[in-house]
Design an enzyme around this catalytic site. Structure first.
Site, PDB file in Angstrom:
ATOM      1  N   HIS A  17       0.649  -1.091   0.240  1.00 54.94           N
ATOM      2  CA  HIS A  17       0.275   0.380   0.171  1.00 54.94           C
ATOM      3  C   HIS A  17       1.296   1.036   0.380  1.00 54.94           C
ATOM      4  CE1 HIS A  17      -2.810   3.236   0.928  1.00 54.94           C
ATOM      5  NE2 HIS A  17      -1.792   2.772   2.375  1.00 54.94           N
TER       6      HIS A  17
ATOM      7  N   HIS B 276       4.150   6.467   5.639  1.00 54.42           N
ATOM      8  CA  HIS B 276       2.763   7.655   6.087  1.00 54.42           C
ATOM      9  C   HIS B 276       1.836   6.804   6.933  1.00 54.42           C
ATOM     10  CE1 HIS B 276       0.194   5.224   3.020  1.00 54.42           C
ATOM     11  NE2 HIS B 276      -1.050   6.184   3.504  1.00 54.42           N
TER      12      HIS B 276
ATOM     13  N   GLU C  30       1.063   5.095  12.733  1.00 53.71           N
ATOM     14  CA  GLU C  30      -0.353   4.819  13.063  1.00 53.71           C
ATOM     15  C   GLU C  30      -0.259   3.214  13.467  1.00 53.71           C
ATOM     16  OE1 GLU C  30      -2.856   6.064  13.274  1.00 53.71           O
ATOM     17  OE2 GLU C  30      -4.282   4.960  13.465  1.00 53.71           O
ATOM     18  N   ASP C  31       0.129   2.502  11.895  1.00 51.61           N
ATOM     19  CA  ASP C  31       0.087   1.239  12.127  1.00 51.61           C
ATOM     20  C   ASP C  31       1.546  -0.168  12.532  1.00 51.61           C
ATOM     21  OD1 ASP C  31      -2.448   1.615  11.344  1.00 51.61           O
ATOM     22  OD2 ASP C  31      -1.953   0.991   8.812  1.00 51.61           O
TER      23      ASP C  31
ATOM     24  N   ASP D 252      -3.190   8.854  -1.081  1.00 50.79           N
ATOM     25  CA  ASP D 252      -3.027   7.419  -0.288  1.00 50.79           C
ATOM     26  C   ASP D 252      -4.658   7.278  -0.318  1.00 50.79           C
ATOM     27  OD1 ASP D 252      -3.364   5.652   1.982  1.00 50.79           O
ATOM     28  OD2 ASP D 252      -3.698   7.615   3.676  1.00 50.79           O
TER      29      ASP D 252
ATOM     30  N   ASP E 287     -22.105  17.156 -25.263  1.00 58.91           N
ATOM     31  CA  ASP E 287     -20.485  17.620 -25.056  1.00 58.91           C
ATOM     32  C   ASP E 287     -20.015  16.129 -25.090  1.00 58.91           C
ATOM     33  OD1 ASP E 287     -21.183  18.189 -23.146  1.00 58.91           O
ATOM     34  OD2 ASP E 287     -20.724  20.009 -22.672  1.00 58.91           O
TER      35      ASP E 287
HETATM   36 MN    MN Z   1      -2.895   4.291   4.124  1.00 58.73          MN
END
Ligand code: MN
Length: 743
Positions: free
Chosen positions: A48, A72, A76-77, A139, A259
């Site tokens: 990812h 990034h 967090e993870d 992201d 169009d």
């Molecule tokens: Mn992410």
């Protein structure tokens, strides 16, 4: 999964001097940190951030941005920390990664207020470094591309949030490619049926028109070649979401859309744009009302292009966009095209390029924010998106480029207090976008506000009703309360000095310390303020400090025996008055100016007001303490003074203290008797005006068939000025009498 060297090569293609070490380090660190984590799809988690980085290489972003993309999700993870990233990659990168971590926590909240707050935070984060937004959007794009693996309910919420916030934001930032893809995918999940129908119809039409499109493309290319214009010609088909939106907005059927197809002509120079346009218009007939020149007048988000519609070689309408390569890049990548950072060279981690006021990206962001809440064309569906939440906020900048978010209706005073309480308290003026503007000006999105400060300033109480932020209001209340207290304690100090002097003693603040308890006051300032407010008599303080002091009040002449002490004084208008003995006596014993409280008009630093009849420099004056509201100034000829005759503790010696460099007008009341004739009121006003005096109020006191008596409250410079005015009024043929009014 993309290999480490593949990523480096991608960047190298557009940035040959890429900092390879940085990319490699970030790649390895993120891969190790994510370890065996898996995504919902079953893919290794690291795929990812890697894909997010790849999306950003398509926008030709610098290695620092790519590295941030790789990192990034680590805070967090994974076990990664801000401190660790700071140490390995430098604090600038650490800040960016942390910023993204915070934004991630804000995703998918449902309450409107929370969403508004998220948007505000997002914008603040962007303003610090626009790369936060670029990584965030990339992201989101990758998450959208892999949305299939999400749970149904979560999928829908993500799609809606994308449609409502991220896609319009990308559009606002000028990133049309990003916007289109986000919309496309979100549309597919939000309204699968409509998506399938529109897509199928588009495919059908496209198939049917294949030949025609090739024909037009060929005709255009041939035309440019013949006239030696280097141009790339490409057909493009409207995206399902924009077709659907247009059908809905204009209640049109598919067939009515004229169009669906268009051509984009990309040339080298601006001159070539107009040459190409000329050739097209002389070869085919143009459809009236469809020509737009966004080159001479670019759109708010910097979009530049020429739009026109012609009746093509096979009699069908063809929409054309003509632009240069540079314009094309900006139309496609928007803020990303502006944020390619110049390498400052030498810095090992390459992460030191932050957005500064001088970069294009800053100017871009500012303009964008200016326009965030205001759609620039009727088709703009901003009002239907969550970005409308911005509409009750304004975003302004300090001269150094710091973003200050304020509620709509905020003034430069709110801005000053939002920056810092001290800045608000000392604010005396403001420059908005370089121009000095009134402090009650309502600020607009994107305004740059510079606060003009003065150490001598005290925020006026009236500001409280101008400001809209609670912070400013509370601070103003606090500051004015302090200022008023200071005024009263200043006045109290002068009253005490004078009272002590009269009692043959010397006043010092230190005197008060031992008697605080007896006076029931908590500190010295409190004593001074109480005396200034008239809550505490100076004589009581004097007696507390010097118990041997004899109270002056006891020696006051009883009213009956006082008659001879009164003076008869003829006032300026020739009227006779009886003057209380004290004031008259005190007046005779002057000069005692050193003991008198100096009066410098109502804007000075004393809580001073004037008696209704006014007082002007040149008048002999006396002050009367009004408990709780300072002192009132009377001319000594005022009959109203008799009312205070048995309260000697309220009398205070005052003297004029006129600042010649900063003159003020003072109030005076006159009575004018005018002959009833047309135009006599105008005559009087004319005399007053031509004498440089102001009429404050005018009231009719008595009207008779032949004359009218009126009371006029004036503002004049001094007694000489007032007398000159009175004599000129008397000379006027409309006036039978003019005189000063006392009391
Ligand atoms: Mn992410």
């Amino acid at each position: 999964m993309m290999r480490q060297y593949e990523l480096v090569e991608r960047v190298q293609r557009y940035k040959p001097d890429v900092n390879e070490a940085l990319l490699n380090k970030a790649y390895v660190y993120a891969m190790q940190k994510h370890g065996h984590q898996k995504r919902a799809s079953g893919d290794p988690y690291f795929s990812h951030p890697l894909e997010v980085a790849a999306i950003l290489t398509d926008m030709h972003l610098d290695e620092a941005t790519i590295a941030v993309a790789l990192l990034h999700d680590t805070i967090e993870d994974t076990t990664a920390t801000r401190a660790e990233i700071d140490e390995l990659f430098g604090p600038d990168m650490g800040k960016l990664v942390e910023g993204l971590t915070k934004l991630k926590k804000l995703d998918l909240v449902s309450k409107k207020a929370e969403q508004a707050e998220n948007l505000r935070k997002l914008l603040l984060a962007i303003s610090e470094d626009v790369r936060v937004l670029l990584v965030k959007l990339a992201d989101r794009l990758h998450n959208m591309r892999t949305l299939d693996h999400m749970r149904d309910d979560k999928r829908l919420r993500i799609a809606e949030e994308t449609m409502e916030i991220y896609a319009p934001l990308a559009g606002r930032m000028g990133m049309q490619g990003m916007r289109e893809e986000l919309e496309e995918i979100a549309f597919r999940y939000i309204n699968p049926e409509a998506y399938r129908t529109v897509t199928a119809r588009l495919a059908e039409i496209s198939e049917r028109n294949k030949g025609v499109l090739a024909e037009i493309e060929h005709a255009l290319s041939a035309l440019f070649e013949k006239h030696t214009i280097k141009a790339g010609v490409k057909s493009r088909q409207k995206k399902p979401w924009s077709v659907f939106r247009k059908m809905e907005a204009k209640a049109l059927s598919f067939e009515q859309l004229s169009d669906i197809f268009g051509f984009r002509v990309v040339v080298d120079t601006v001159e070539d744009c107009y040459r190409a346009l000329g050739l097209i218009h002389t070869t085919w007939s143009m459809v009236p009302g469809r020509f737009k020149d966004y080159i001479s007048t670019p759109k708010q988000n910097d979009y530049r292009s020429i739009h026109t519609t012609i009746v093509g070689p096979s009699r069908q309408r063809v929409e054309l966009q003509i632009r240069t390569r540079e314009m094309n890049k900006i139309a496609e990548y928007g803020v990303a095209a502006h944020s390619i950072y110049k390498d400052t060279g030498g810095k090992a981690n390459g992460a030191t390029h932050t957005i500064s006021k001088e970069t294009n990206a800053y100017a871009w962001l500012r303009r964008t924010i200016e326009q965030l809440a205001e759609g620039d064309n009727p088709e703009d569906f901003l009002e239907n998106t969550k970005l409308e939440l911005f509409q009750d906020q304004v975003f302004c900048f300090t001269p150094k480029g710091m973003l200050i978010a304020l509620p709509r209706g905020a003034t430069p005073i709110d801005f000053a207090y939002a920056v810092h309480t001290d800045v608000g308290d000392t604010c005396v003026g403001a420059k908005v976008n370089g121009r000095v503007m009134p402090l009650m000006t309502e600020l607009k999105n994107g305004d740059e506000v510079e606060i003009i400060r003065s150490k001598a300033q005290v925020p006026p109480a009236a500001w409280e009703s101008i400001v809209v932020t609670g912070k400013a209001r509370a601070a103003i209340r606090r500051a004015t309360k302090n200022a008023i207290r200071k005024q009263y304690s200043g006045l109290g100090m002068r009253i005490l000095e004078r009272a002590f002097e009269r009692g043959g003693k010397t006043f010092s603040k230190e005197n008060l310390k031992p008697v605080l308890h007896r006076l029931a006051r908590k500190d010295i300032e409190d004593v001074l303020a109480a005396v200034g407010r008239g809550e505490l008599a100076s004589a009581d303080v004097l007696k507390a400090v010097f118990p041997d002091y004899k109270d002056e009040r006891v020696t006051v002449t009883p009213p009956k025996q006082r008659e001879e002490g009164w003076s008869r004084i003829r006032n300026a208008a020739g009227m006779l008055f009886q003057i209380p003995g004290r004031a008259a006596r005190r007046d005779k014993t002057q000069p005692r100016d050193d003991a008198a409280v100096p009066i410098r008009g109502v804007r000075g630093d004393l809580p001073v007001r004037f008696a209704p009849e006014g007082a002007v420099p040149g008048d002999r004056i006396v002050g009367i303490i009004q408990p709780g509201s300072g002192i009132t100034i009377y001319p000594i000829q005022s009959p109203s003074l008799t009312a205070f005759d048995d309260q000697p503790e309220r009398w205070i010696d005052v003297r004029w203290d006129i600042d010649e460099n900063n003159r003020e007008r003072f109030p005076a009341r006159i009575s004018v008797t005018a002959i009833n004739a047309p135009g006599s009121l105008a005559d009087i006003a004319q005399v007053v005006a031509s004498n440089d005096a102001n009429i404050h109020t005018l009231s009719m006191v008595r009207t008779a068939p032949d004359f009218t008596e009126m009371l006029i409250d004036l503002e004049v410079w001094d007694l000489k000025h007032l007398n000159r005015l009175l004599s000129q009024l008397k000379e006027n043929s409309s006036v039978s009498d003019a005189r000063r009014v006392n009391g």
